[in-house]
Enzyme design. Sequence first.
Site, short mmCIF file in Angstrom:
data_model
loop_
_atom_site.label_atom_id
_atom_site.label_comp_id
_atom_site.label_asym_id
_atom_site.label_seq_id
_atom_site.Cartn_x
_atom_site.Cartn_y
_atom_site.Cartn_z
N GLY A 9 -21.56 6.28 -9.14
CA GLY A 9 -22.96 6.65 -9.34
C GLY A 9 -23.22 8.13 -9.51
O GLY A 9 -24.36 8.52 -9.78
N GLU A 50 -23.84 -1.51 -17.61
CA GLU A 50 -24.95 -2.32 -18.11
C GLU A 50 -26.21 -2.13 -17.28
O GLU A 50 -27.32 -2.14 -17.82
CB GLU A 50 -24.54 -3.80 -18.12
CG GLU A 50 -23.46 -4.16 -19.13
CD GLU A 50 -22.06 -3.75 -18.70
OE1 GLU A 50 -21.15 -3.74 -19.55
OE2 GLU A 50 -21.87 -3.42 -17.50
N ARG A 95 -12.38 4.42 -14.56
CA ARG A 95 -13.38 3.38 -14.77
C ARG A 95 -13.52 2.49 -13.54
O ARG A 95 -14.62 2.08 -13.18
CB ARG A 95 -12.98 2.53 -16.00
CG ARG A 95 -13.88 1.34 -16.28
CD ARG A 95 -15.21 1.76 -16.81
NE ARG A 95 -16.01 0.63 -17.26
CZ ARG A 95 -17.22 0.72 -17.77
NH1 ARG A 95 -17.78 1.90 -17.91
NH2 ARG A 95 -17.87 -0.35 -18.16
#
Length: 419
Positions: A308, A60, A266
């Site tokens: 990242g 998000e 994930r």
Amino acid sequence: MLAYDALGAVVAVVATPVLPVVALTRHGVGLTERLGLLPESVRALAGCGAIWIHAASVGEVRAAAPLIEALHARQCRRPILVTTTSRTGREQARGLAGVAAAMLVPVDIRWIVARVVRILAPSALVIVETELWPALLQAVADAGVPAVMVSGCISPRSAARYGLIGALMRDTLTRVTEFGMQTAADADRLIALGAPADRMRVTGSLKYARLPLARLPDVPHPLPGLEGRALLIAASTQPGEEQVVIEACAGLWSAYPDCVLLLAPRRPERFDEVDRLLQQAGVRRQRRSDLGSGVRPDTQAVLLDSVGELAGLLPTARAVFVGGTLTPLGGHNVLEPAAAGVPVCFGPHTENVAEAATALLVGGGGTLVHDANELRALWQRLLADVGEAGAMGARALAVVRARAAVIEDTVALVERALL
């Protein structure tokens, strides 16, 4: 709302005696922020009319990046604060241009969030996707601060769960000033739960607004040792999916020994578990954290045990599988690899990203796979035919570009609330 506040008070009373113990464990990291004690970087924004953007986690936050950049450029006198529910999301936010400060969102207990709102006095609260926290929304409403939902989405399954707390949900939704939803179906579900229909807009998904991740030919590969090797990426995988991907690749390595699988689970807490799966399968592997001078020539798989880096690696892939789709979890971001101009595939469980998945399938940039055999067949075809892989990636990118105007509508929605 009274019952919710009472429950929060009970939780606070019960939790208080154990907080000193929790603070000494790994769960205590960021505890002060969750209790509403603002770090100095956030306290410095008090009274500055900051735009408060709340995003759940890494995905998000990344989706909100173009919005943050646009708001920073057009509302330069208003600093931007980002809150997240996860520590990895907070670190991602701190690295974004335009973010003045980032912290973990305070626990949703009325007196805690009301104190934070009172100190910060933000000019607006912007909720990314569907982070509906009743006490927080009540607190900003009481303070006269507009709350705007952007890139809003709600799956049928989530709508059914929210329906179980109908009165609380109706009350919470009335505290939102403007809704910018991804699709008309998302808007209809929230209206059915009690959101005012006259506040509803369909502005699209912020994930469409991400800029294509072009990679110039003379730029070194992000992972040394992969130059000239075909890279297959399994992104945001969930339990049970790694085995499928490993099985699919086991049938490819004999014909394509230079092919490398990049596995990106994930959740960081699963890195060791996935590493053991690779070991048990007899896969010659390296962890990203242990690459040293680079990927060895005989390495078959790299475990991306970092946060990242995935976005920067996507443009270098021959093809990408997106996880959370072979198991009934609703799916993860299928647009990020598409924005990199890479062929995308995913399983049948795409409820959370239904419009994007459908657009990719219809546009010829995405493929539906159900098991290891179908995944192997697709990847084998793309490894054998570079031209087909390039054409499919171009079609995926075209789907993203066709929807890139969403950022303009979303910024306009937020700016209307700021007036």
